[in-house]
Write an enzyme that holds these catalytic residues in place. Structure first.
Site, short mmCIF file in Angstrom:
data_model
loop_
_atom_site.label_atom_id
_atom_site.label_comp_id
_atom_site.label_asym_id
_atom_site.label_seq_id
_atom_site.Cartn_x
_atom_site.Cartn_y
_atom_site.Cartn_z
N THR A 118 3.15 8.54 0.09
CA THR A 118 2.43 10.26 0.10
C THR A 118 1.51 10.09 0.56
O THR A 118 0.65 9.42 1.15
CB THR A 118 2.20 10.62 -1.45
OG1 THR A 118 1.74 12.49 -1.10
CG2 THR A 118 1.35 9.87 -1.86
N TYR A 142 -2.24 11.06 -8.60
CA TYR A 142 -0.96 11.28 -8.02
C TYR A 142 -1.50 10.21 -6.48
O TYR A 142 -0.65 9.01 -6.39
CB TYR A 142 0.07 12.63 -7.77
CG TYR A 142 0.65 12.23 -6.90
CD1 TYR A 142 2.03 11.90 -7.40
CD2 TYR A 142 1.34 12.83 -5.05
CE1 TYR A 142 3.26 11.40 -6.06
CE2 TYR A 142 1.67 12.84 -4.29
CZ TYR A 142 3.11 11.88 -4.99
OH TYR A 142 4.07 11.66 -4.21
#
Ligand code: UDP
Length: 339
Positions: A118, A142
């Site tokens: 990501t 995350y």
């Protein structure tokens, strides 16, 4: 020659679109999913094995029974905001779960993996466009857990016969052109489906998280890339690894940023309806802008987004949402009418 591919998270949003792209490209996708956020109806292009990342023995058995040649690893939690408030959930699943998967691969002799990473691994942007050399300093758990796996993949690659491609997605959006599958999170937290829901349903509104960012209209900017383009990138990454190329990492984005306000305006333009919006505070863990320089994926993978205009993203997401809502409505009506 065809190849059987284990797709963890194959019942989820990006995973299911990738299963479709794999099948169209002549691969055989075996979805491995615990159905915690994925859907059985989204598994249409190969079998579903229901299991946890923590079930090493089941993973090993699945890999050997299906003669798996490569793994695409999507399974994981992916909410920036939630990760700030529930980091243990992210460390346990995204980090510990993935290490278990890598170990199962080593035991089963599966040597290649495409990993869903990501742009959140970059943290606060130090440039307008982020390329792969941008420092990786995540500002939320995350991003931290995804970065930890990218690093593990590099060390595993040094020590073991394992090659990997990490794909750093920017913002996945849109839905399958034929409306067979699409985004269906419960609860939904992503901007585009929420804006569409607010346009479709009377009485709904959307919160704008932060209107005081140093951006032209004060709202945060993201690089929205169509989920079918992401799916194609996985097929290309698989071919790249099959060709014996070395481990690598690539940004997947369009190079164009859109603000939250611009997304709302695009949905209003498309639908001819007004989207009631309310100003809310900034969301924890959110950088002001995240836009990709994806030239590396173009030159080394031959990947270029073909479906990622904002109009196409909104059009496909809208059509999917309309179909999904009416199917849900029918399902609820049926359940209600049963004796
Ligand atoms: N966002 C917003 N309102 C919402 C959901 C998201 O303003 O109800 C903003 C969010 O703060 C971010 C952008 O929209 O700047 C995209 O957020 P999303 O959750 O869709 O994806 P993320 O960037 O977290 O992966």
């Amino acid at each position: 020659m065809t190849m059987n591919v284990l797709v963890t998270g194959g019942a989820g949003y990006i995973g299911s679109h990738t299963c479709k792209a794999l099948a169209q490209a002549g691969f055989f996708p075996v979805a491995y999913d615990n159905l915690s956020t994925g859907h059985e109806w989204a598994v249409r292009w190969g079998p579903l094995v229901r299991g946890e990342l923590a079930e090493g023995e089941l993973l090993r058995r699945t890999m050997s029974e299906y003669g798996i040649g490569s793994v695409l690893h999507f399974a994981g939690w992916s909410y920036v905001g939630e990760s700030v408030h529930a980091p243990r959930k992210y460390y346990r699943n995204n980090l510990i779960g993935t290490v278990g998967l890598l170990d199962a691969m080593l035991d089963a002799g599966v040597e290649t993996i495409v990993f869903s990473s990501t742009c959140a691994t970059y943290g606060m942007p130090e440039a307008e466009l982020l390329d792969e050399t941008h420092p990786q300093c995540p500002v939320n758990p995350y991003g931290e857990t995804k970065l930890a796996i990218e690093r593990a993949l590099r060390w595993y690659g040094e020590a073991y016969p394992m090659r990997s491609v990490a794909l750093r997605y920017f913002n996945a959006a849109g839905a399958d052109e034929n409306t067979e599958i699409g985004e269906a999170h419960d609860p939904e937290t992503h901007l585009i489906p929420l804006v569409i829901e607010a346009a479709m349903e009377a009485g709904r509104d959307v919160s704008i998280f932060g209107t005081d960012y140093p951006t032209p209209d004060g709202t945060a900017i993201r690089d929205y890339v169509h989920v079918s383009d992401l799916a194609d990138a996985h097929v290309q990454a698989l071919r790249y690894l099959r060709a014996g190329r070395p481990s690598a990492w690539f940004n997947l984005g369009t190079g164009l940023g859109h603000s939250v306000q611009e997304i709302i305006s695009a949905v209003e333009r498309f639908s001819g309806r007004r989207v009631p919006a309310r100003h809310a505070g900034r969301r924890a863990g959110d950088p002001q802008h995240l836009v990709a320089d994806a030239r590396k994926a173009a030159s080394e993978l031959g990947w270029k987004p073909q479906n990622s205009s904002l109009e196409n993203i909104v059009r496909t997401a809208w059509r999917w949402r309309a179909r999904y809502e009416s199917a849900e409505h029918e399902r609820r009506a049926l359940a209600f009418s049963r004796p």
